[in-house]
Design an enzyme around this catalytic site. Structure first.
Site, short mmCIF file in Angstrom:
data_model
loop_
_atom_site.label_atom_id
_atom_site.label_comp_id
_atom_site.label_asym_id
_atom_site.label_seq_id
_atom_site.Cartn_x
_atom_site.Cartn_y
_atom_site.Cartn_z
CB SER A 130 -0.88 0.00 1.26
OG SER A 130 -1.54 1.23 1.45
CE1 TYR A 143 -4.27 -1.93 5.33
CE2 TYR A 143 -3.56 0.24 4.60
CZ TYR A 143 -3.94 -1.05 4.32
OH TYR A 143 -3.98 -1.49 3.01
#
Length: 232
Positions: A130, A143
């Site tokens: 990501s 995250y």
């Protein structure tokens, strides 16, 4: 098993994982990773050559049983993941634990048990990371923490496996139009317009680029970002 090259894709039933399955399904025998065997069996029937890989990736016994029949593996794509948003002050221990178990520990565990099959094939590992693997912000500590850790894991694995003939690629998409993105917008209190964000098939094409690289080369890291261009 088919004579075609074999690709195992975790999180294959939706979002980015499903788009990767659609992309690689034209050239590979697919092992479709997920937890729901019935749903995976139905999904498998929609591809030229595919079968379920049903396992809870945090359960070492289920993973061992699922990989037992895989003598060689050409591509392992880690696409399964969870998103837990919240400040450090409010996130529970369980939220932190689940985030790292799914996004990091399960990746390391599944890769470890499949390395003999990957080495036998001169295969490839692709992690779907990501933009959060490079930067973090308020509310994204858990995250982003997992994605920073996944980047470190992938970088180390790449160096370790050079001598064994296994290539390792890390794909870093920004915001992608998936269910996870819709959940993130809801958490942020923002309207969600899927057409404004990266489409899952664009990430799948990046995986294709890495998979199709000839043996003397490796797409080590690839970053994809929303263009910011306003769409009509």
């Amino acid at each position: 098993m088919s004579s075609s090259p074999v690709a195992l894709i975790t999180g294959a039933s939706r979002g980015i994982g499903r788009a990767i399955a659609d992309e690689l399904g034209t050239t590979h025998h697919l092992l479709l990773g997920g937890r729901d065997l019935t749903a995976l069996a139905e999904l498998s029937s929609s591809f030229p050559s595919a079968e379920p890989f049903a396992a809870e990736l945090r359960d070492s016994g289920q993973v061992a049983a699922a990989v037992a029949g895989i003598p060689r593996l050409d591509v392992l794509v880690h696409s399964a993941g969870v998103l837990r948003m919240g400040s450090v002050a409010e996130l529970s221990d369980d939220a932190w634990r689940e985030s790292f178990e799914v996004n990091v520990f399960a990746v390391a565990s599944l890769t470890r048990v499949l390395l003999p099959a990957l080495r036998a094939a001169g295969g490839q590992v692709v992690t779907i990371n990501s933009g959060s693997g490079y930067s973090s912000g308020a509310g994204s500590a858990a995250y982003s923490g997992t994605k920073f850790a996944l980047r470190a894991l992938t970088d180390a694995l790449r160096e370790e496996e050079r001598g064994h003939g296994v290539r390792v690629s890390s794909i870093h998409p920004g915001r992608v139009a998936t269910d996870m993105q819709e959940e993130l917008h809801a958490w942020e209190g923002r309207d969600y317009r899927p057409e404004a964000w990266i489409q899952p098939d664009q990430v799948a094409r990046a995986v294709r680029l890495a998979v199709d690289a000839t043996r003397e080369s490796t797409i080590e890291t690839l970053s994809i970002r929303p263009s910011g261009i306003a769409l009509a």
